[in-house]
Design an enzyme around this catalytic site. Structure first.
Site: not given
Ligand code: DX5
Ligand code: ZN
Length: 221
Positions: A10, A34, A36, A38, A67, A69, A138, A144, A174, A196
């Site tokens: 990530s 990956h 993320d 958000m 991913h 979110m 998850m 975060f 993850d 990450g």
């Protein structure tokens, strides 16, 4: 236990002002990057809107594992598939039409992923497993990087592995993955690992990706 191991770092904890350089450090040793996404609605943090994400996707030298979110995931997921993400993962808690959205992702040529937050049971989603190319369990509350790995999620990973059986569905974890916790997650049945802070806080991010893979492979073999 003999699974293929995939490491999907990530970039959430990478230097966002130098993302091309950060990705270049790890691309050759990673399976996918990956990403993320958000929206500050589904999770209390914001990363990219679609246009910014698209720039990253277009410039990335290897495939992207998106991913999502985001609250409006049924509208947004297809866009990520259309711009060529290798994998697009939606959250079960965000989608209002799981089957349609998973089918839309596949119809654009991407792998379809279904993510579950820590309090969401896998048993509620077994019926959708034929539409899923990857389950994401998850191991932290999404939002975060740098959080503690939730060992108590390993029962869910085991249940998901049992549900998958022999099918070629990836099982990703993850959150809080490190050289220590990756072994525990492999033992529970995971085969695809987001990391990450473990990667980008390391002195040599590429070396850390290689070490994570070796550690996981040693348990899986
Ligand atoms: C958290 C994100 C993760 C995050 C993981 O909501 O989905 O992908 O980057 O970071 P670490 O590996 O630091 O827990
Ligand atoms: Zn993630």
């Amino acid at each position: 236990m003999s699974h293929d191991i995939r490491i999907t770092p990530s970039i959430l904890n990478a230097d966002f002002d130098n993302l091309q350089n950060e990705i270049a450090k790890i691309a050759a040793v990673s399976d996918l990057i990956h990403l993320d996404v958000m929206d500050n609605i589904f999770v209390p943090n914001f990363t990219f809107d679609f246009d910014s994400a698209r720039t990253i996707i277009d410039r990335c030298p290897i495939g992207i594992d998106a991913h999502l979110m985001v609250a409006e995931v049924d509208q947004i997921a297809r866009l990520y598939a259309q711009v060529g993400c290798a994998s697009v993962t939606i959250h079960a808690e965000a989608t209002e039409d799981i089957a349609t959205t998973l089918r839309a992702i596949r119809s654009e040529g991407s792998r379809s992923g279904l993510a579950l937050k820590p309090n969401t049971p896998i048993s509620d989603y077994e019926e959708f497993s034929d539409l899923v190319d990857m389950f994401l369990i998850m191991t932290v509350e999404p939002g975060f990087g740098g959080q503690r790995f939730m060992h108590e999620m390993m029962n869910k990973v085991r249940a998901t592995r049992a549900l998958i059986g022999d099918r070629p569905i990836w099982l990703q974890v993850d959150g809080g993955i490190s050289l220590e916790t990756i072994e525990i997650a492999v033992q529970a049945g995971a085969d695809t690992f987001v990391a990450g802070s473990a990667v980008f806080n390391a002195n040599d991010p590429a070396k850390m990706v290689v070490s994570l893979r070796e550690r996981a492979q040693a348990v899986a073999d």
